[in-house]
Design a protein around this motif. Structure first.
Motif, PDB file in Angstrom:
ATOM      1  N   GLU A 151       0.827  -1.208   0.000  1.00  0.00           N
ATOM      2  CA  GLU A 151       0.000   0.000   0.000  1.00  0.00           C
ATOM      3  C   GLU A 151       0.862   1.259   0.000  1.00  0.00           C
ATOM      4  OE1 GLU A 151      -2.576  -0.335   3.361  1.00  0.00           O
ATOM      5  OE2 GLU A 151      -3.754  -1.977   2.498  1.00  0.00           O
ATOM      6  N   LEU A 152       1.955   1.229   0.759  1.00  0.00           N
ATOM      7  CA  LEU A 152       2.856   2.377   0.781  1.00  0.00           C
ATOM      8  C   LEU A 152       3.458   2.642  -0.589  1.00  0.00           C
ATOM      9  CD1 LEU A 152       4.787   1.709   4.120  1.00  0.00           C
ATOM     10  CD2 LEU A 152       3.301   3.662   3.644  1.00  0.00           C
ATOM     11  N   ILE A 153       3.941   1.596  -1.223  1.00  0.00           N
ATOM     12  CA  ILE A 153       4.603   1.754  -2.516  1.00  0.00           C
ATOM     13  C   ILE A 153       3.597   2.131  -3.593  1.00  0.00           C
ATOM     14  CG2 ILE A 153       5.918   0.540  -4.294  1.00  0.00           C
ATOM     15  CD1 ILE A 153       7.182  -1.119  -1.987  1.00  0.00           C
ATOM     16  N   GLU A 154       2.423   1.525  -3.559  1.00  0.00           N
ATOM     17  CA  GLU A 154       1.395   1.870  -4.542  1.00  0.00           C
ATOM     18  C   GLU A 154       0.978   3.343  -4.443  1.00  0.00           C
ATOM     19  OE1 GLU A 154      -1.478  -1.388  -3.579  1.00  0.00           O
ATOM     20  OE2 GLU A 154      -1.510  -1.562  -5.763  1.00  0.00           O
ATOM     21  N   ALA A 155       0.900   3.838  -3.203  1.00  0.00           N
ATOM     22  CA  ALA A 155       0.432   5.211  -2.993  1.00  0.00           C
ATOM     23  C   ALA A 155       1.512   6.251  -3.250  1.00  0.00           C
ATOM     24  CB  ALA A 155      -0.100   5.365  -1.568  1.00  0.00           C
ATOM     25  N   HIS A 156       2.757   5.921  -2.947  1.00  0.00           N
ATOM     26  CA  HIS A 156       3.803   6.952  -2.923  1.00  0.00           C
ATOM     27  C   HIS A 156       5.019   6.662  -3.791  1.00  0.00           C
ATOM     28  CE1 HIS A 156       1.574   8.796   0.337  1.00  0.00           C
ATOM     29  NE2 HIS A 156       1.595   7.655   1.000  1.00  0.00           N
ATOM     30  N   GLY A 157       5.187   5.447  -4.260  1.00  0.00           N
ATOM     31  CA  GLY A 157       6.345   5.138  -5.079  1.00  0.00           C
ATOM     32  C   GLY A 157       7.469   4.505  -4.286  1.00  0.00           C
ATOM     33  N   PHE A 158       8.651   4.523  -4.895  1.00  0.00           N
ATOM     34  CA  PHE A 158       9.771   3.731  -4.392  1.00  0.00           C
ATOM     35  C   PHE A 158      10.730   4.564  -3.539  1.00  0.00           C
ATOM     36  CE2 PHE A 158       8.084   1.737  -8.187  1.00  0.00           C
ATOM     37  CZ  PHE A 158       7.883   0.439  -7.735  1.00  0.00           C
ATOM     38  N   PHE A 159      10.220   5.038  -2.399  1.00  0.00           N
ATOM     39  CA  PHE A 159      11.046   5.818  -1.488  1.00  0.00           C
ATOM     40  C   PHE A 159      11.840   4.901  -0.560  1.00  0.00           C
ATOM     41  CE2 PHE A 159       8.661   9.300  -3.104  1.00  0.00           C
ATOM     42  CZ  PHE A 159       9.442  10.428  -2.852  1.00  0.00           C
ATOM     43  N   GLU A 160      12.827   5.499   0.086  1.00  0.00           N
ATOM     44  CA  GLU A 160      13.736   4.758   0.970  1.00  0.00           C
ATOM     45  C   GLU A 160      13.006   4.195   2.194  1.00  0.00           C
ATOM     46  OE1 GLU A 160      18.109   5.656   3.071  1.00  0.00           O
ATOM     47  OE2 GLU A 160      16.911   7.291   2.207  1.00  0.00           O
ATOM     48  N   TYR A 161      12.145   5.006   2.794  1.00  0.00           N
ATOM     49  CA  TYR A 161      11.388   4.596   3.969  1.00  0.00           C
ATOM     50  C   TYR A 161      10.145   5.478   4.072  1.00  0.00           C
ATOM     51  CZ  TYR A 161      14.452   8.306   5.896  1.00  0.00           C
ATOM     52  OH  TYR A 161      15.152   9.460   6.102  1.00  0.00           O
ATOM     53  N   PHE A 162       9.257   5.171   5.038  1.00  0.00           N
ATOM     54  CA  PHE A 162       7.965   5.841   5.113  1.00  0.00           C
ATOM     55  C   PHE A 162       7.566   6.084   6.566  1.00  0.00           C
ATOM     56  CE2 PHE A 162       8.134   3.339   1.257  1.00  0.00           C
ATOM     57  CZ  PHE A 162       7.543   4.130   0.284  1.00  0.00           C
ATOM     58  N   ASP A 163       6.804   7.142   6.771  1.00  0.00           N
ATOM     59  CA  ASP A 163       6.188   7.374   8.075  1.00  0.00           C
ATOM     60  C   ASP A 163       5.176   6.245   8.312  1.00  0.00           C
ATOM     61  OD1 ASP A 163       4.271   8.258  10.052  1.00  0.00           O
ATOM     62  OD2 ASP A 163       4.911  10.328   9.738  1.00  0.00           O
ATOM     63  N   PRO A 164       5.323   5.469   9.393  1.00  0.00           N
ATOM     64  CA  PRO A 164       4.444   4.318   9.586  1.00  0.00           C
ATOM     65  C   PRO A 164       3.044   4.688  10.061  1.00  0.00           C
ATOM     66  CG  PRO A 164       5.887   4.542  11.474  1.00  0.00           C
ATOM     67  CD  PRO A 164       6.306   5.599  10.490  1.00  0.00           C
ATOM     68  N   ILE A 165       2.850   5.945  10.423  1.00  0.00           N
ATOM     69  CA  ILE A 165       1.545   6.379  10.927  1.00  0.00           C
ATOM     70  C   ILE A 165       0.662   6.903   9.793  1.00  0.00           C
ATOM     71  CG2 ILE A 165       0.368   8.010  12.453  1.00  0.00           C
ATOM     72  CD1 ILE A 165       2.882   7.861  14.257  1.00  0.00           C
ATOM     73  N   ASP A 166       1.212   7.820   8.971  1.00  0.00           N
ATOM     74  CA  ASP A 166       0.379   8.385   7.901  1.00  0.00           C
ATOM     75  C   ASP A 166       0.884   8.060   6.497  1.00  0.00           C
ATOM     76  OD1 ASP A 166       2.556  10.070   7.438  1.00  0.00           O
ATOM     77  OD2 ASP A 166       1.591  11.852   8.272  1.00  0.00           O
ATOM     78  N   GLY A 167       1.988   7.316   6.389  1.00  0.00           N
ATOM     79  CA  GLY A 167       2.473   6.876   5.090  1.00  0.00           C
ATOM     80  C   GLY A 167       3.315   7.873   4.334  1.00  0.00           C
ATOM     81  N   THR A 168       3.620   9.035   4.909  1.00  0.00           N
ATOM     82  CA  THR A 168       4.433  10.036   4.210  1.00  0.00           C
ATOM     83  C   THR A 168       5.740   9.421   3.709  1.00  0.00           C
ATOM     84  OG1 THR A 168       3.544  11.872   5.504  1.00  0.00           O
ATOM     85  CG2 THR A 168       5.696  12.215   4.464  1.00  0.00           C
ATOM     86  N   THR A 224      13.985  -0.649  -2.403  1.00  0.00           N
ATOM     87  CA  THR A 224      12.530  -0.624  -2.361  1.00  0.00           C
ATOM     88  C   THR A 224      11.962  -1.192  -3.660  1.00  0.00           C
ATOM     89  OG1 THR A 224      12.627   1.304  -0.907  1.00  0.00           O
ATOM     90  CG2 THR A 224      10.516   0.826  -1.943  1.00  0.00           C
ATOM     91  N   ALA A 225      12.581  -0.838  -4.785  1.00  0.00           N
ATOM     92  CA  ALA A 225      12.174  -1.430  -6.064  1.00  0.00           C
ATOM     93  C   ALA A 225      12.376  -2.940  -6.049  1.00  0.00           C
ATOM     94  CB  ALA A 225      12.968  -0.796  -7.197  1.00  0.00           C
TER      95      ALA A 225
END
Length: 424
Positions: free
Chosen positions: A379-396, A406-407
């Motif tokens: 869900e994180l990757i689908e919504a935001h792309g191939f970033f290094e890491y993500f905020d686990p609360i809101d997905g930023t 990540t790819a």
């Protein structure tokens, strides 16, 4: 855990990222921020390449091990080509190696990734792994000889853990004097929001540790005995335990006597209770300068599933920490005062760690948990792309974009038709 193919468009993007970050035999994590070959990034890159180019996957690992030191260490950075946009570069490390490298190592995931790659085509990979196998053995022996003095793995620099600024290391970092490192210019904060990176006081201490290593000619025994930082690391302890299992399995298939390697894995498992902290009810880092636990629980504690040394009490802790966030597993405890959901290893969710956790959960028969972790990561990757890491609360999305591992995690696990079952 098997799912339908989620998005062929994302597959294409992921392959394009791997190919775009390919520098001819090795892959950089992302352009600008990390312009060299990093050790465990490279192992995950190889796994990603194996989904569409097996030859390139093996070449990635071969290039990584081409920089192996005579004592068996595989360094955490290989400086194949000079890039003035990165600090600290080869002139700061001063290891006098060809190619130039850093003076520390990184989590030994290569054996586990090699076994996963080998499963894609055992016959085609047999000759490649036969050549790599003794090199991986030498690296694992280096960990045993230089880092397992108390029975579990100790690190001499937070960067060696791969989890650079994790709260685990705060008590060890407090004892490092970074006041005399001199002037320097960081490059990472020019590529990424500084609020998502380690602070200057931390960086001063990181550089002080590098300067100590350089001053003693990277004598590993001197660094362990008298260096400014030495902490037991549950993350590498569990990764190495599993990697020894995978190395032994490949060695048996090649016809080698693997009793020594099996002994390394058994010894690590026997020593794992040393890392159990009854106060945090989890596996915890320990400062060997003071003997004190960090009194922190981080995602590394749950890599116990990967090593097969999990406990019922740890399972209860996992549920509480995981349920406190929305997307994937946080790198640090959300209930702790030190938790920062967007600052590197002090809270964010990392797809690469989520994948390792899921392999362990799957192997322990916890299919529903493994699938939940895959789904949340996807869900994180689908919504935001191939970033290094993500905020686990809101997905930023945080850190570097167009990120190699990540790819790779998308292609092999998060978005795969048949997500990784682990090297069984």
């Amino acid at each position: 855990m098997t799912t339908h193919r989620i998005s062929s468009a994302l597959d294409d993007q992921a392959r394009a990222i791997l190919q775009g970050n390919d520098r001819g035999g090795y892959t950089i994590p992302t352009d600008g921020l990390y312009p060299y070959q990093w050790n465990w990034d490279s192992a995950f890159a190889a796994w990603g390449f194996s989904t569409f180019d097996l030859d390139r996957a093996w070449t990635e690992l071969e290039t990584l091990f081409s920089a192996q030191w005579d004592d068996g260490m595989v360094p955490h950075i290989i400086f194949h080509k000079q890039d003035p946009g990165y600090f600290p570069g080869p002139e700061v490390w001063g290891t006098n190696k060809t190619p130039a490298t850093s003076g520390i190592s990184q989590p030994p995931v290569a054996a586990t990734m090699a076994r996963l790659i080998l499963q894609a085509d055992p016959e085609a990979g047999r000759e490649r792994i036969a050549a790599l196998w003794p090199k991986i053995v030498a690296w694992h022996r280096w960990w045993r000889d230089y880092r397992c003095g108390t029975g579990v793995v100790a690190i001499t620099h937070p960067w060696e853990s791969g989890r650079d600024n994790c709260p685990d290391w705060d008590i060890g970092m407090a004892g490092v004097d970074g006041s005399n490192v001199g002037e320097y210019t960081r490059r990472d904060t020019g590529h990424v929001d500084p609020s998502m990176r380690p602070g200057k006081a931390e960086y001063d201490r990181y550089i002080a540790m590098v300067q100590f290593g350089r001053a003693c000619g990277w004598d590993q025994r001197e660094i362990v005995a008298n260096g400014p930082f030495l902490m037991e690391d549950p993350g590498i302890t569990f990764i190495l335990t599993r990697a020894n299992d995978d190395l032994a399995a490949m060695g048996r298939d090649l016809g080698h006597d693997v009793s020594e390697i099996e002994g390394w894995a058994a010894d690590l498992r026997a020593a794992a209770p040393r890392l159990w902290n009854p106060e945090t009810r989890g596996f915890d880092a320990r400062d060997l300068k003071t003997g004190r636990f960090a009194d922190r629980i981080a995602s590394a504690a749950f890599l116990a599933y990967l090593a097969g040394v999990e406990t019922p009490e740890l399972a209860a802790r996992m549920d509480g920490i995981w349920d406190a966030v929305r997307y994937g597993f946080p790198s640090a405890d959300p209930a702790a005062d030190s938790f920062e959901p967007r600052r590197y290893w002090r809270g964010p969710s990392w797809p690469v760690v989520n994948a390792l956790l899921a392999i362990g959960l799957k192997d322990r028969g916890l299919d529903a948990a493994a699938e939940r972790l895959r789904r949340e990561t996807a869900e994180l990757i689908e919504a935001h792309g191939f970033f290094e890491y993500f905020d686990p609360i809101d997905g930023t999305p945080c850190g570097g974009d167009a990120f190699t591992w990540t790819a790779a995690i998308w292609l092999t696990w998060a978005g795969a038709d048949d997500p990784a079952k682990g090297a069984a």
